[in-house]
Design an enzyme around this catalytic site. Sequence first.
Site, PDB file in Angstrom:
ATOM      1  N   LYS A   1      90.947  67.730   2.470  1.00  0.00           N
ATOM      2  CA  LYS A   1      92.180  67.802   3.250  1.00  0.00           C
ATOM      3  C   LYS A   1      92.639  69.255   3.441  1.00  0.00           C
ATOM      4  CE  LYS A   1      93.228  63.158   3.169  1.00  0.00           C
ATOM      5  NZ  LYS A   1      92.328  62.581   2.224  1.00  0.00           N
TER       6      LYS A   1
HETATM    7  C1  LIG Z   1      91.655  61.352   2.364  1.00  0.00           C
HETATM    8  C2  LIG Z   1      90.416  61.184   1.587  1.00  0.00           C
HETATM    9  C3  LIG Z   1      89.379  60.368   2.038  1.00  0.00           C
HETATM   10  C4  LIG Z   1      89.484  59.558   3.310  1.00  0.00           C
HETATM   11  O1  LIG Z   1      89.560  60.367   4.455  1.00  0.00           O
HETATM   12  P1  LIG Z   1      90.084  59.761   5.818  1.00  0.00           P
HETATM   13  O2  LIG Z   1      90.167  60.892   6.771  1.00  0.00           O
HETATM   14  O3  LIG Z   1      91.428  59.173   5.510  1.00  0.00           O
HETATM   15  O4  LIG Z   1      89.107  58.719   6.217  1.00  0.00           O
HETATM   16  C5  LIG Z   1      88.215  60.321   1.286  1.00  0.00           C
HETATM   17  N1  LIG Z   1      88.090  61.013   0.129  1.00  0.00           N
HETATM   18  C6  LIG Z   1      89.075  61.788  -0.341  1.00  0.00           C
HETATM   19  C7  LIG Z   1      88.880  62.513  -1.617  1.00  0.00           C
HETATM   20  C8  LIG Z   1      90.274  61.911   0.374  1.00  0.00           C
HETATM   21  O5  LIG Z   1      91.247  62.692  -0.100  1.00  0.00           O
END
Ligand SMILES: *Cc1c(COP(=O)(O)O)cnc(C)c1O
Length: 462
Positions: free
Chosen positions: A112
């Site tokens: 993120k």
């Molecule tokens: C947010 C997240 C996901 C999922 O990602 P999306 O974009 O919501 O599909 C997978 N793994 C981790 C560690 C995350 O923080």
Amino acid sequence: MKYISTRGNAPELSFAEAMLTGLARDGGLYLPKKIPTLSHDEIAALAGLPYEDIAFRVMKPFVGESFTDEEFKGIIARAYAGFRHAARAPLVQLAPNHYLLELFHGPTLAFKDFAMQLIGQLFQFELERRKERVTIVGATSGDTGSAAIEAFRGLDNVDVFILYPEGRTSDIQRKQMTTPDDSNVHALALDGDFDDCQARLKDMFNDFEFRDGVKLAGVNSINWARVLAQVVYYFSAATALGAPARKVSFTVPTGNFGDIFAGFIAKQMGLPIDKLVIATNQNDILHRTLTTGSYTKEGVKPSISPSMDIQVSSNFERALFYAYERDGEAVAKLMEDLQDGSFKISQGALEMLRDTFASGRASEEETSATITAEFTSSGETLCPHTAVGVKVANEHLSDVPMITLATAHPAKFPDAVVAATGAYPDLPPHMADAMQREERICKVPNQLALLQTLIKDRIASR
Ligand SMILES: *Cc1c(COP(=O)(O)O)cnc(C)c1O
């Protein structure tokens, strides 16, 4: 470059406007009116460039007139300066023809950060220029919230409120949200699950009086700028492995469908991606949808990969928009049906989705067993989300190189890792004292009106 809503009934916006707006006023999500493409030669020229240069070349066509080249280069440079790996998104080999794309070298140890650090710099630049302030409200299953707080803390023009489901994040995720003491960041522990957090956030966006009153802005993956930032590492990884001369496939651990949708955009831009594999945990609505053609909500079952404990995958609406040949009315109708818990995808749209995406799921036992197996076979310690990806990727290996996205650092989810390997995953040195820092916990009920009052009061008292 103009942006349009998936539901076809909101004003067209520039990149900067779409970024500051988040959710479209017709309830839809913004998408570029036309997806720009890179030529074979332009893609080939990306191989071996620094990540920031690839980021500029991939994202610039989407930004249009909103930022000059110099401004945009500066924003990108500041966004990734805090990453702790020179490659930003390094590749590691797991097995013959299977690679991990490590996306956890940013400040909060999850992918993120790639989008949120960029958005923080974009917002700061644009709001300074406009002499405006905004209120950001975000919903998180853990990682979005910590990444947002880290990206926006201390910025003058932004107040950030993060709704997280009380008791459903890992300790380190919660600490990353509750320990920053900047007066403009507010972590709120909501009495509910992630879908409740996301639903209250949507309610706030659909309450136009509140939305305009506090100048609400969103940084959830419904925000187009976030998806765009994630398109970049598909290009950096694929060209490192020989694209565009050679095709590659990606497997993506998925919750809200944002990360994998970025892969879809990369493919539309001309990157030769063979398969995009959706990997879900036991909350497998996307895998069921691809298998059966029916998108049906079930209750969220808490798992050891909590950032994927989601039943309503917001960004799937964007894929539906293309699967329905850009028919906003048809998408609006599906979303209306979903109010009653389910919708059915037409045969034509389903075929388009199946042409582009494959899918699989990992049970709790399979996730844990994958962490154990990989620890032995390659020596890599996987976070439980990444393990979901590796398990599903293993079912889709072929002569095309497979790249699985490693979405978080294993130390963010130590309980699952210790249970599977017996070894405690250490936090990187810059985070080593995280568990000792003092927390500010604020519990809130799952009630829209009360949340809105709290947000207004906190802004007024800043
Ligand atoms: C947010 C997240 C996901 C999922 O990602 P999306 O974009 O919501 O599909 C997978 N793994 C981790 C560690 C995350 O923080």
